[in-house]
Design a protein around this motif. Sequence first.
Motif, PDB file in Angstrom:
ATOM      1  N   ARG A  51      -4.953  27.878  59.990  1.00 32.34           N
ATOM      2  CA  ARG A  51      -4.331  28.618  61.084  1.00 32.34           C
ATOM      3  C   ARG A  51      -2.828  28.650  60.870  1.00 32.34           C
ATOM      4  O   ARG A  51      -2.221  27.652  60.458  1.00 32.34           O
ATOM      5  CB  ARG A  51      -4.616  27.972  62.447  1.00 32.34           C
ATOM      6  N   ALA A  52      -2.209  29.803  61.166  1.00 31.42           N
ATOM      7  CA  ALA A  52      -0.754  29.916  61.097  1.00 31.42           C
ATOM      8  C   ALA A  52      -0.180  29.458  62.422  1.00 31.42           C
ATOM      9  O   ALA A  52      -0.427  30.060  63.470  1.00 31.42           O
ATOM     10  CB  ALA A  52      -0.349  31.350  60.805  1.00 31.42           C
ATOM     11  N   VAL A  53       0.583  28.384  62.387  1.00 33.93           N
ATOM     12  CA  VAL A  53       1.172  27.784  63.588  1.00 33.93           C
ATOM     13  C   VAL A  53       2.686  27.883  63.493  1.00 33.93           C
ATOM     14  O   VAL A  53       3.268  27.536  62.457  1.00 33.93           O
ATOM     15  CB  VAL A  53       0.747  26.306  63.729  1.00 33.93           C
ATOM     16  N   VAL A  54       3.321  28.364  64.542  1.00 35.09           N
ATOM     17  CA  VAL A  54       4.780  28.434  64.588  1.00 35.09           C
ATOM     18  C   VAL A  54       5.301  27.169  65.255  1.00 35.09           C
ATOM     19  O   VAL A  54       4.784  26.741  66.286  1.00 35.09           O
ATOM     20  CB  VAL A  54       5.256  29.680  65.360  1.00 35.09           C
ATOM     21  N   ALA A  55       6.322  26.578  64.643  1.00 35.12           N
ATOM     22  CA  ALA A  55       6.832  25.298  65.146  1.00 35.12           C
ATOM     23  C   ALA A  55       8.348  25.266  65.103  1.00 35.12           C
ATOM     24  O   ALA A  55       8.992  26.063  64.408  1.00 35.12           O
ATOM     25  CB  ALA A  55       6.263  24.145  64.322  1.00 35.12           C
ATOM     26  N   MET A  56       8.910  24.353  65.861  1.00 28.23           N
ATOM     27  CA  MET A  56      10.331  24.059  65.797  1.00 28.23           C
ATOM     28  C   MET A  56      10.491  22.607  65.348  1.00 28.23           C
ATOM     29  O   MET A  56       9.534  21.835  65.374  1.00 28.23           O
ATOM     30  CB  MET A  56      10.994  24.265  67.163  1.00 28.23           C
ATOM     31  N   LYS A  57      11.696  22.249  64.949  1.00 33.09           N
ATOM     32  CA  LYS A  57      11.942  20.898  64.459  1.00 33.09           C
ATOM     33  C   LYS A  57      12.223  19.963  65.624  1.00 33.09           C
ATOM     34  O   LYS A  57      13.017  20.281  66.514  1.00 33.09           O
ATOM     35  CB  LYS A  57      13.110  20.901  63.471  1.00 33.09           C
ATOM     36  N   ALA A  58      11.568  18.799  65.617  1.00 27.35           N
ATOM     37  CA  ALA A  58      11.802  17.804  66.656  1.00 27.35           C
ATOM     38  C   ALA A  58      13.228  17.271  66.553  1.00 27.35           C
ATOM     39  O   ALA A  58      13.778  17.130  65.453  1.00 27.35           O
ATOM     40  CB  ALA A  58      10.798  16.666  66.536  1.00 27.35           C
ATOM     41  N   ARG A  59      13.811  16.947  67.708  1.00 25.72           N
ATOM     42  CA  ARG A  59      15.200  16.505  67.735  1.00 25.72           C
ATOM     43  C   ARG A  59      15.408  15.235  66.921  1.00 25.72           C
ATOM     44  O   ARG A  59      16.446  15.036  66.299  1.00 25.72           O
ATOM     45  CB  ARG A  59      15.634  16.276  69.173  1.00 25.72           C
ATOM     46  N   GLU A  60      14.409  14.365  66.893  1.00 25.47           N
ATOM     47  CA  GLU A  60      14.601  13.089  66.201  1.00 25.47           C
ATOM     48  C   GLU A  60      14.713  13.237  64.685  1.00 25.47           C
ATOM     49  O   GLU A  60      15.103  12.303  63.994  1.00 25.47           O
ATOM     50  CB  GLU A  60      13.467  12.113  66.527  1.00 25.47           C
TER      51      GLU A  60
END
Length: 326
Positions: free
Chosen positions: A53-62
Amino acid sequence: MSGRRYLDEDDVRIRARGGSRPRTRNRPKHEDAKQGFVTAVDRGRYTCLVDDRAVVAMKARELGRGSIVVGDRVALVGDLSGRPDTLARVVRVEERRSVLRRTADDTDPVERVIVANADQLVIVAALADPEPQPRFIDRCLVAAYDAGLEPLLCLTKSDLAAPDELLATYATLGPPYVVTRRDGDLSELRGHLLGRLSVLVGSSGVGKSTLVNLLVPEAERAVGHVNPVTGRGRHTSTSAVALPIEGGWIIDTPGLRSFGLAHIRPDDVVAGFADLAEAVAECPPDCPHAEGTPGCALDAWLAEGRLDPARVASMRRLLSSREAVD
């Protein structure tokens, strides 16, 4: 005084700065995170393949300011459904087995990671329209050897010019190569790509996006043209993207006009010219390998006709362009 109350420190209200939760360096382990493969990066959003599955994500702050690039293996949490308008979080970047880097030029100290975890660097060069650029090829070869990638020369547009002269330049180095034409069979090139993670690099206009579209028709990468006056191509691919190909992956990158090597030590630049290694071994310690340097064996071997002058000139040019860095 009646009706008046004296104030004490309990009456002074101070807003806690940065939150009242005590800071800690212990990051969450995210043991339930799912593994993903980064296939595209666009303005802080990462497209990752998770269980097909193609999942869009952002980078976690940590994770801080570290970069995430195409080819990275990552761990994700959050909404992993892949539905429109959903967003997951990248909470960990797994250890990279290889990293291909470049700098803007040979004096720029800032490294730019192009891709991670690649096995093979496919150096795409046109035999005509635009003319071959051996200096650019040499830079890519040095970068490939430094990153631990296997290089593959892919010479395009053989219907416009023969590959013999360019291949003769690298005969003593002996890198693997394939020769293609615009209406030809790509089965030989496909054979080099199967089951591997390959990154395609080339100058604008050499036909890289055309190759990608032929290899992966559903990719629909934009194709440009070469300016007949300047001989330069127009940048058509604007970002790197990984595309599946029969058990492997190819990563198409934007066309490059330069491939800086400021991040590579002079000794490693020399190591990228393996065909000159025997002569370099006879040089005195700390030899800069510049023309006319006392004791430099390259001059002696050139005088005896034992080296290709173009290869020696290319290495010396690379070393001299890095003098501002050193």
